[in-house]
Design a protein around this motif. Sequence first.
Motif, PDB file in Angstrom:
ATOM      1  N   ARG A 178       0.829  -1.213   0.000  1.00  0.00           N
ATOM      2  CA  ARG A 178       0.000   0.000   0.000  1.00  0.00           C
ATOM      3  C   ARG A 178       0.859   1.258   0.000  1.00  0.00           C
ATOM      4  N   TYR A 179       1.943   1.251   0.764  1.00  0.00           N
ATOM      5  CA  TYR A 179       2.820   2.417   0.779  1.00  0.00           C
ATOM      6  C   TYR A 179       3.441   2.649  -0.603  1.00  0.00           C
ATOM      7  N   ASP A 180       3.879   1.580  -1.244  1.00  0.00           N
ATOM      8  CA  ASP A 180       4.477   1.720  -2.583  1.00  0.00           C
ATOM      9  C   ASP A 180       3.491   2.360  -3.552  1.00  0.00           C
ATOM     10  N   TYR A 181       2.237   1.936  -3.481  1.00  0.00           N
ATOM     11  CA  TYR A 181       1.231   2.513  -4.378  1.00  0.00           C
ATOM     12  C   TYR A 181       1.011   3.994  -4.087  1.00  0.00           C
ATOM     13  N   LEU A 182       0.818   4.339  -2.834  1.00  0.00           N
ATOM     14  CA  LEU A 182       0.529   5.724  -2.469  1.00  0.00           C
ATOM     15  C   LEU A 182       1.727   6.641  -2.735  1.00  0.00           C
ATOM     16  N   LYS A 183       2.920   6.122  -2.531  1.00  0.00           N
ATOM     17  CA  LYS A 183       4.123   6.904  -2.810  1.00  0.00           C
ATOM     18  C   LYS A 183       4.254   7.173  -4.306  1.00  0.00           C
ATOM     19  N   ASN A 184       4.062   6.137  -5.107  1.00  0.00           N
ATOM     20  CA  ASN A 184       4.247   6.279  -6.557  1.00  0.00           C
ATOM     21  C   ASN A 184       3.126   7.068  -7.220  1.00  0.00           C
ATOM     22  N   TYR A 232       0.666   9.217  -5.479  1.00  0.00           N
ATOM     23  CA  TYR A 232       0.313  10.502  -4.868  1.00  0.00           C
ATOM     24  C   TYR A 232       1.467  11.172  -4.126  1.00  0.00           C
ATOM     25  N   LYS A 233       2.684  10.599  -4.304  1.00  0.00           N
ATOM     26  CA  LYS A 233       3.881  11.182  -3.676  1.00  0.00           C
ATOM     27  C   LYS A 233       3.751  11.278  -2.152  1.00  0.00           C
ATOM     28  N   ILE A 234       3.071  10.304  -1.556  1.00  0.00           N
ATOM     29  CA  ILE A 234       2.936  10.276  -0.099  1.00  0.00           C
ATOM     30  C   ILE A 234       4.270   9.879   0.520  1.00  0.00           C
ATOM     31  N   SER A 235       4.752  10.671   1.466  1.00  0.00           N
ATOM     32  CA  SER A 235       6.038  10.371   2.096  1.00  0.00           C
ATOM     33  C   SER A 235       5.884   9.222   3.091  1.00  0.00           C
ATOM     34  N   LYS A 236       7.006   8.565   3.371  1.00  0.00           N
ATOM     35  CA  LYS A 236       6.981   7.476   4.342  1.00  0.00           C
ATOM     36  C   LYS A 236       6.575   7.994   5.711  1.00  0.00           C
ATOM     37  N   GLU A 237       7.056   9.207   6.071  1.00  0.00           N
ATOM     38  CA  GLU A 237       6.731   9.792   7.362  1.00  0.00           C
ATOM     39  C   GLU A 237       5.224  10.008   7.501  1.00  0.00           C
ATOM     40  N   ARG A 238       4.605  10.535   6.455  1.00  0.00           N
ATOM     41  CA  ARG A 238       3.159  10.775   6.504  1.00  0.00           C
ATOM     42  C   ARG A 238       2.390   9.462   6.562  1.00  0.00           C
ATOM     43  N   PHE A 239       2.831   8.480   5.790  1.00  0.00           N
ATOM     44  CA  PHE A 239       2.150   7.183   5.780  1.00  0.00           C
ATOM     45  C   PHE A 239       2.197   6.542   7.168  1.00  0.00           C
ATOM     46  N   VAL A 240       3.362   6.596   7.803  1.00  0.00           N
ATOM     47  CA  VAL A 240       3.510   6.014   9.138  1.00  0.00           C
ATOM     48  C   VAL A 240       2.656   6.775  10.144  1.00  0.00           C
ATOM     49  N   GLU A 241       2.746   8.115  10.101  1.00  0.00           N
ATOM     50  CA  GLU A 241       2.049   8.938  11.081  1.00  0.00           C
ATOM     51  C   GLU A 241       0.531   8.885  10.906  1.00  0.00           C
ATOM     52  N   PHE A 242       0.095   8.920   9.652  1.00  0.00           N
ATOM     53  CA  PHE A 242      -1.338   9.040   9.364  1.00  0.00           C
ATOM     54  C   PHE A 242      -2.053   7.694   9.362  1.00  0.00           C
ATOM     55  N   THR A 243      -1.444   6.684   8.751  1.00  0.00           N
ATOM     56  CA  THR A 243      -2.123   5.400   8.551  1.00  0.00           C
ATOM     57  C   THR A 243      -1.657   4.313   9.519  1.00  0.00           C
ATOM     58  N   LEU A 244      -0.343   4.078   9.572  1.00  0.00           N
ATOM     59  CA  LEU A 244       0.146   2.955  10.368  1.00  0.00           C
ATOM     60  C   LEU A 244      -0.067   3.144  11.864  1.00  0.00           C
ATOM     61  N   LYS A 245       0.123   4.358  12.363  1.00  0.00           N
ATOM     62  CA  LYS A 245      -0.071   4.570  13.801  1.00  0.00           C
ATOM     63  C   LYS A 245      -1.516   4.328  14.207  1.00  0.00           C
ATOM     64  N   GLU A 246      -2.450   4.730  13.341  1.00  0.00           N
ATOM     65  CA  GLU A 246      -3.867   4.496  13.653  1.00  0.00           C
ATOM     66  C   GLU A 246      -4.185   3.008  13.581  1.00  0.00           C
ATOM     67  N   TYR A 247      -3.569   2.300  12.623  1.00  0.00           N
ATOM     68  CA  TYR A 247      -3.767   0.849  12.544  1.00  0.00           C
ATOM     69  C   TYR A 247      -3.214   0.164  13.800  1.00  0.00           C
ATOM     70  N   ARG A 248      -2.060   0.626  14.279  1.00  0.00           N
ATOM     71  CA  ARG A 248      -1.492   0.041  15.500  1.00  0.00           C
ATOM     72  C   ARG A 248      -2.390   0.300  16.704  1.00  0.00           C
ATOM     73  N   ARG A 249      -3.048   1.450  16.719  1.00  0.00           N
ATOM     74  CA  ARG A 249      -4.030   1.726  17.771  1.00  0.00           C
ATOM     75  C   ARG A 249      -5.160   0.700  17.723  1.00  0.00           C
ATOM     76  N   LEU A 250      -5.582   0.357  16.509  1.00  0.00           N
ATOM     77  CA  LEU A 250      -6.623  -0.657  16.348  1.00  0.00           C
ATOM     78  C   LEU A 250      -6.150  -1.994  16.909  1.00  0.00           C
ATOM     79  N   CYS A 251      -4.928  -2.354  16.624  1.00  0.00           N
ATOM     80  CA  CYS A 251      -4.392  -3.636  17.104  1.00  0.00           C
ATOM     81  C   CYS A 251      -4.382  -3.714  18.628  1.00  0.00           C
ATOM     82  N   ASN A 252      -4.245  -2.568  19.262  1.00  0.00           N
ATOM     83  CA  ASN A 252      -4.170  -2.532  20.720  1.00  0.00           C
ATOM     84  C   ASN A 252      -5.536  -2.520  21.404  1.00  0.00           C
ATOM     85  N   GLN A 253      -6.596  -2.398  20.617  1.00  0.00           N
ATOM     86  CA  GLN A 253      -7.957  -2.386  21.178  1.00  0.00           C
ATOM     87  C   GLN A 253      -8.459  -3.829  21.252  1.00  0.00           C
ATOM     88  N   LYS A 254      -8.395  -4.413  22.446  1.00  0.00           N
ATOM     89  CA  LYS A 254      -8.712  -5.842  22.562  1.00  0.00           C
ATOM     90  C   LYS A 254      -9.755  -6.174  23.620  1.00  0.00           C
TER      91      LYS A 254
END
Length: 310
Positions: free
Chosen positions: A51-57, A59-81
Amino acid sequence: MSKILHITNGDSFTSYLEKLGIQGDIITWREMLCEGKTTTDVGSEHFWRNRYDYLKNTYKISKERFVEFTLKEYRRLCNQKSQREIVLWFEYDLFCQVNMIAVLSWLHKNRKGVPVSLVCSGIEDASDKLFGLSELPGNHLKKLFKERIRLTIDDIEYADYIWQLYCGDNPIQLYSAIQQNSSQLKYLTPALLTHLHRFPTVENGLNELENKTLQSARNFKIKSKEELIRHMLNDQGYYGFSDLQYKKLITNLRPLFISFHPAKLTKLGNEVVDNITNYYGSIKDENVYLGGAPKYSFLYHTETNKLLKL
């Protein structure tokens, strides 16, 4: 921690939901899986790298933005148990429905046994209008929440099955499966039928939205690219796309325009609209995927409403 976990379709609605006073923790699903290649393993390292490769290529989404915007929220989901119920808030359109079945696939694997409910907006009154969640007044949303759909195991397994097919390389199988939808996911079939219209047509090599964009430019007095985008956003049925998707679409069609101020087609553009010339060979890109299927490996036959494999 609250007894309910809400998973929403985007930041705009998350802000709205927070103001309604409905109890629960909220996670925002920040993806647009209706675009680019997808794989079945939602949440895996392979999935997010793809997904990061697609968004980078694209829409020029930076790795920092992808991690901050998408991955951190996904990790929050993983912690909701510890919640006793998970409530999904998604809309009727293709954009939302694809995200929804991906989330349900993840829940099926990672939260077995936890009750899952769905609040899904669409047809909300006697009119033909399809409503997004953020378009509805607070009292209506509270009513939808109170009357939320309690998804059965069969519903969740069906969503997971459709997600597997969406990520597969043969959308013809997907077409057959969505025709047999007996689940409570009532907007899934029209949304994914819309998905199949994204494959190029036999008639001129462009898909439904590409043809509609050219037709709009020719038939309406469109004064600019921005106005053309607004026109498409206001009349898109079950797609649910944002300006990002239409900007990319119009960029791909640029050779068929003389200008955008006002919008005017070339001679070739007019011939393509009239099905005199087939544009497939000029627009074909082997790197473009719709779900797991190469976009240009299939053709949509509009007269029979069927997909054909090349």
